[in-house]
Write a protein that holds these residues in place. Structure first.
Motif, PDB file in Angstrom:
ATOM      1  N   ARG A  53      10.944  -1.352   4.646  1.00 29.79           N
ATOM      2  CA  ARG A  53      11.062  -2.784   4.994  1.00 29.79           C
ATOM      3  C   ARG A  53      11.999  -2.972   6.176  1.00 29.79           C
ATOM      4  N   HIS A  54      13.091  -2.210   6.180  1.00 35.53           N
ATOM      5  CA  HIS A  54      14.067  -2.314   7.260  1.00 35.53           C
ATOM      6  C   HIS A  54      13.422  -1.962   8.596  1.00 35.53           C
ATOM      7  N   PHE A  55      12.674  -0.847   8.629  1.00 33.43           N
ATOM      8  CA  PHE A  55      12.047  -0.420   9.882  1.00 33.43           C
ATOM      9  C   PHE A  55      10.955  -1.395  10.319  1.00 33.43           C
ATOM     10  N   LEU A  56      10.108  -1.825   9.393  1.00 33.15           N
ATOM     11  CA  LEU A  56       9.006  -2.717   9.762  1.00 33.15           C
ATOM     12  C   LEU A  56       9.528  -4.068  10.256  1.00 33.15           C
TER      13      LEU A  56
ATOM     14  N   LEU B 215      13.023   4.547  -0.598  1.00 29.82           N
ATOM     15  CA  LEU B 215      12.024   4.652   0.469  1.00 29.82           C
ATOM     16  C   LEU B 215      11.505   3.280   0.886  1.00 29.82           C
ATOM     17  N   MET B 216      11.328   2.387  -0.081  1.00 29.45           N
ATOM     18  CA  MET B 216      10.827   1.055   0.238  1.00 29.45           C
ATOM     19  C   MET B 216      11.854   0.236   0.998  1.00 29.45           C
TER      20      MET B 216
ATOM     21  N   TRP C  31      13.630   9.568   4.801  1.00 27.71           N
ATOM     22  CA  TRP C  31      12.912   8.348   4.390  1.00 27.71           C
ATOM     23  C   TRP C  31      12.021   7.846   5.531  1.00 27.71           C
ATOM     24  N   HIS C  32      12.557   7.910   6.751  1.00 25.82           N
ATOM     25  CA  HIS C  32      11.806   7.409   7.908  1.00 25.82           C
ATOM     26  C   HIS C  32      10.588   8.296   8.187  1.00 25.82           C
TER      27      HIS C  32
ATOM     28  N   GLU D 106       0.832  -1.206   0.000  1.00 29.01           N
ATOM     29  CA  GLU D 106       0.000   0.000   0.000  1.00 29.01           C
ATOM     30  C   GLU D 106       0.870   1.261   0.000  1.00 29.01           C
ATOM     31  N   TYR D 107       1.954   1.230   0.760  1.00 27.66           N
ATOM     32  CA  TYR D 107       2.869   2.380   0.819  1.00 27.66           C
ATOM     33  C   TYR D 107       3.501   2.629  -0.544  1.00 27.66           C
ATOM     34  N   GLU D 108       3.929   1.569  -1.222  1.00 25.67           N
ATOM     35  CA  GLU D 108       4.538   1.715  -2.548  1.00 25.67           C
ATOM     36  C   GLU D 108       3.533   2.292  -3.541  1.00 25.67           C
ATOM     37  N   THR D 109       2.282   1.819  -3.493  1.00 29.29           N
ATOM     38  CA  THR D 109       1.240   2.357  -4.375  1.00 29.29           C
ATOM     39  C   THR D 109       1.021   3.844  -4.112  1.00 29.29           C
ATOM     40  N   TRP D 110       1.004   4.226  -2.824  1.00 29.70           N
ATOM     41  CA  TRP D 110       0.826   5.632  -2.451  1.00 29.70           C
ATOM     42  C   TRP D 110       1.972   6.501  -2.985  1.00 29.70           C
TER      43      TRP D 110
END
Length: 410
Positions: A141-144, A136-137, A186-187, A117-121
């Motif tokens: 992914r790293h943070f999640l 950004l992706m 990015w964060h 969803e984030y990538e689509t946004w």
């Protein structure tokens, strides 16, 4: 060997031959692929369901056989060719390799959904360039992964300022100030999206603290006109297919100050020989601009297309000089080698952007208005163009005012 395996080997040979691989390389790939398929057949494993773990097991087996046969360990580069052959074989058998990681468990499914969803946004609402979205992706992914590993899905809603500080301390250890600022930006983007979608109740973006970067604090690398002329002269003497390609690329860099991605994505249809124009797709703004096809650039492109470019179906102008003949994705190594061959060692970075900086300075010194410079460079705002002013240090010195009271009295 089964008929299915025989057909797969034949497809691999056909693919490599079409990509203009040397016959000896094709034979080696067939040999490595056949050995791998024999290993699978002995264990009653299907090539269509092979997983990365089984590839590791195969190479452990192959290394053991090597030791038994030769009485020593293989060299560090021994498995490079077999790995390449097996990857190509598995792409033919499975359609894609490496496989997409399997989403297991509710936490993993939620992480995957957030990322999609984030990538689509980022694509549809923010309109960012692909390279920016990739960065950004990666950070998302790293943070999640880090946050879900600590507290699962419930931990995301309980995210606090202390958690943000812990993550940034862990993530940014050893980074330079400019890299710290990028990670912080990015964060913030991810946290802003998570708050907007209701996944975290509080907007935590103000609490992501990055270093203050001052305008014009970092002077980038550039080349003077003599250095550019020298690298073009040395490269022009190389009449090999690779030399013709590199010379055409350097002409584009020196003449128009294009970005690396704009050159790599340049297509045959972008050259209008009759109108003597060149269509440039700007990678950061997704806009197009038309440049006059100047004689040195046109001649260099024509030489490369006639005598240097391999016969391939792709429409990209610049392709690799050895098989597989795919379009170029990176110019840094080529530029660095050509600068070194000309005996040019600028301080700092030595990639294609040094030509872009040099072109900007040349236009500034020719008193070209900043708006036009920005249009040539494909900038969206004058603020982007302003950063190049710091390179014209000699011009700034020439117009500097005397400090009052600094005159020496006789």
């Amino acid at each position: 060997m089964s008929d299915a395996h025989g057909e797969l080997i034949a497809k691999l040979s056909k693919l490599l031959t079409e990509q203009n691989y040397n016959p000896a390389v094709v034979a080696n790939h067939r040999l490595y692929a056949r050995a791998f398929l024999d290993y699978l057949a002995e264990r009653d494993l299907s090539v269509r369901t092979v997983a990365p773990l089984q590839i590791e097991q195969y190479f452990s087996h192959a290394i053991q056989r090597f030791r038994v046969r030769y009485g020593r360990d293989p060299s560090s580069r021994w498995h490079k060719l077999p790995h390449t052959a097996i990857r190509k074989l598995l792409r033919l058998a499975q359609g894609k390799w490496p496989p997409v990681p399997e989403v297991i468990g509710p936490d993993a499914a939620l992480r995957h959904a957030i990322c999609q969803e984030y990538e689509t946004w980022l694509h549809e609402e923010c309109g960012l360039a692909d390279a920016t979205i990739d960065a950004l992706m990666r950070e998302a992914r790293h943070f999640l992964d880090w946050q879900f590993g600590r507290g699962g899905a419930d931990g995301l809603r309980a995210l606090s300022v202390r958690d943000i500080d812990l993550y940034m301390d862990m993530r940014t250890a050893g980074l330079r100030r400019i890299s710290l600022a990028r990670v912080a930006a990015w964060h913030r983007s991810l946290l802003r999206y998570l708050h907007r979608t209701g996944r975290i109740p509080t907007d935590l973006t103000p609490h992501v603290i990055g270093p203050m970067l001052y305008a014009y604090e970092d002077v980038p690398s550039t080349l003077d006109s003599g250095q550019i002329a020298a690298v073009l002269e040395v490269t022009a003497k190389d009449r090999s297919p690779r030399g013709l390609r590199d010379y055409a690329i350097l002409q584009l860099l020196a003449t128009y100050g294009l970005r690396e991605g704009e050159i790599c994505k340049l297509r045959l249809d972008d050259i209008n020989w009759r109108a003597e124009s060149l269509c440039i797709r700007h990678t950061k703004t997704n806009a197009c601009s038309y440049m006059p096809l100047l004689t040195p650039v046109g001649e260099a492109l024509l030489d490369y297309l006639r005598f240097g470019r391999p016969q391939v179906e792709g429409r990209e102008i610049f392709v690799r000089s050895c098989a597989p003949y795919t379009f170029m994705q990176n110019l840094y190594g080529m530029v660095r080698q050509r600068l070194s061959a000309a005996g040019i060692n600028p301080p700092g970075k030595r990639g294609p952007h040094v030509f872009r900086h040099a072109r900007a300075v040349e236009l500034l010194r020719a008193s070209v208005p900043q708006k036009i410079i920005g249009d040539v460079l494909g900038h969206r705002s004058t603020a982007s163009t302003n950063s190049y002013l710091k390179l014209a240090t000699e011009d700034l010195r020439a117009v500097a005012l005397d400090v009052p009271g600094s005159e020496v009295l006789s």
